[in-house]
Structures are given as structure tokens and as C-alpha cells.
Motif scaffolding. Structure first.
Motif, PDB file in Angstrom:
ATOM      1  N   ASP A 147       0.650   4.115  -2.835  1.00 24.98           N
ATOM      2  CA  ASP A 147       0.390   5.507  -2.470  1.00 24.98           C
ATOM      3  C   ASP A 147       1.435   6.474  -3.025  1.00 24.98           C
ATOM      4  N   GLN A 177       0.826  -1.208   0.000  1.00 21.33           N
ATOM      5  CA  GLN A 177       0.000   0.000   0.000  1.00 21.33           C
ATOM      6  C   GLN A 177       0.859   1.257   0.000  1.00 21.33           C
ATOM      7  N   TYR A 178       1.962   1.216   0.712  1.00 14.90           N
ATOM      8  CA  TYR A 178       2.918   2.335   0.724  1.00 14.90           C
ATOM      9  C   TYR A 178       3.408   2.614  -0.701  1.00 14.90           C
TER      10      TYR A 178
END
Length: 169
Positions: free
Chosen positions: A83, A79-80
Motif C-alpha cells: 500500500d 499488504q502495508y
């Protein structure tokens, strides 16, 4: 003299071990953006060195984060990355990539995203800041394939946004 020699030897050995511990970090990632003619999708495959991500997740999330054994840490890292990666047609809105998944494969961690490929696209604007927010020397290379010749965008130094022109279909 013997005591001084031992102290110098210990200091030199400490320096060698410290240097070799940091030498393994590559601080480089490769991302493939593929226009897949078989599926009609724009597929994004990010590849990071596990050794780099081991250090990174402990800095980003928690000093006890474990990229190898913890599915939660792997998911957080995926997810990092999502993003901090953005892609859009040169004259259009940002593409909202779907997370497909992630996996560890030997010395790499892969993060997969995709979206239906936009039609009549002439080029891409790309942002790829994963790990660049913690290491100024992190290099992220993006290869765009499936629309003529391979196009490459390299994020290094202060570069935060790059454009890639695509071959006509």
C-alpha cells in the motif's frame, strides 16, 4: 559515598542497556525492481530487517503483533508495504502490482510483487513510504536492474517521489 556510587553505576548501566536496545534497529530497507528478461515481468522484491518490523508492527497494528510467529501479522505487513509502494512509467499510469508473497529469511522479511513489464518504458516514477510514516529517519533504497546500468533511488528525509531514467533497450 558508596550509595551514591551505586546509584550512578545503575543509571549508567540503564543508559547502556537502553542505547544497545535501540542500536539494533537499522531503519533501512532495500527494494529491488528487476526487469526480468526471462519472464517478461517487472519483479519487485522488498527486504526489511525483521528487528525493525518487530517494532513497527506493534506500532502500526497492535502492541501484541508478532511478525516472526504470526502469518496474519506477516500478511498484514506485506499488504502495508504494498500500500505504500507505487511505481509507474514516467509518462503513464501507475502499475497495479500483484502480490506474489512474503517470507522471513533469517534476519529479513521479504515482500514480493510483480506485473508484466510495460513495453517502451523510458523511466520510472517511484514512491516508497513503507515505515517512513512512523520513523522520520527510515531510509528506503530502490535499485532498478535489468535495463542497462543499475539505477538507485534513495528515499530519505522528506523525499516522497523519485524518478529513474532507464537505458534504451
Amino acid at each position: 559515598m558508596s550509595k551514591l556510587f551505586k546509584i550512578i553505576t545503575l543509571l549508567v548501566m540503564a543508559g547502556v542497556f537502553t542505547t544497545s536496545a535501540f542500536a539494533h534497529q537499522q531503519r533501512a530497507a532495500i527494494t529491488k525492481v528487476l526487469f526480468n528478461k526471462n519472464t517478461g515481468n517487472l519483479e519487485v522484491m522488498h527486504r526489511f530487517y525483521v528487528h525493525d518490523t518487530e517494532h513497527a508492527v506493534q506500532m502500526i497494528f497492535d502492541k501484541n503483533a508478532d511478525i516472526i510467529s504470526s502469518k496474519e501479522t506477516q500478511e498484514q505487513f506485506a499488504q502495508y508495504v504494498a500500500d505504500r509502494f507505487a511505481i509507474k512509467p514516467l509518462n503513464g499510469p501507475e502499475l497495479k502490482l500483484d502480490m506474489v508473497g512474503y517470507e522471513i529469511d533469517r534476519q529479513f522479511i521479504w515482500v514480493y510483487q510483480e506485473i508484466k513489464a510495460p513495453e517502451n518504458i523510458e523511466g520510472l516514477t517511484i514512491i516508497h513510504n513503507a515505515l517512513r510514516d512512523i520513523w522520520v529517519d527510515q531510509i528506503n533504497t530502490v535499485n532498478v536492474e535489468g535495463r542497462g546500468e543499475l539505477k538507485t533511488a534513495t528515499f530519505v528525509g522528506n523525499i516522497e517521489l523519485l524518478n529513474v531514467e532507464l537505458d534504451k533497450e
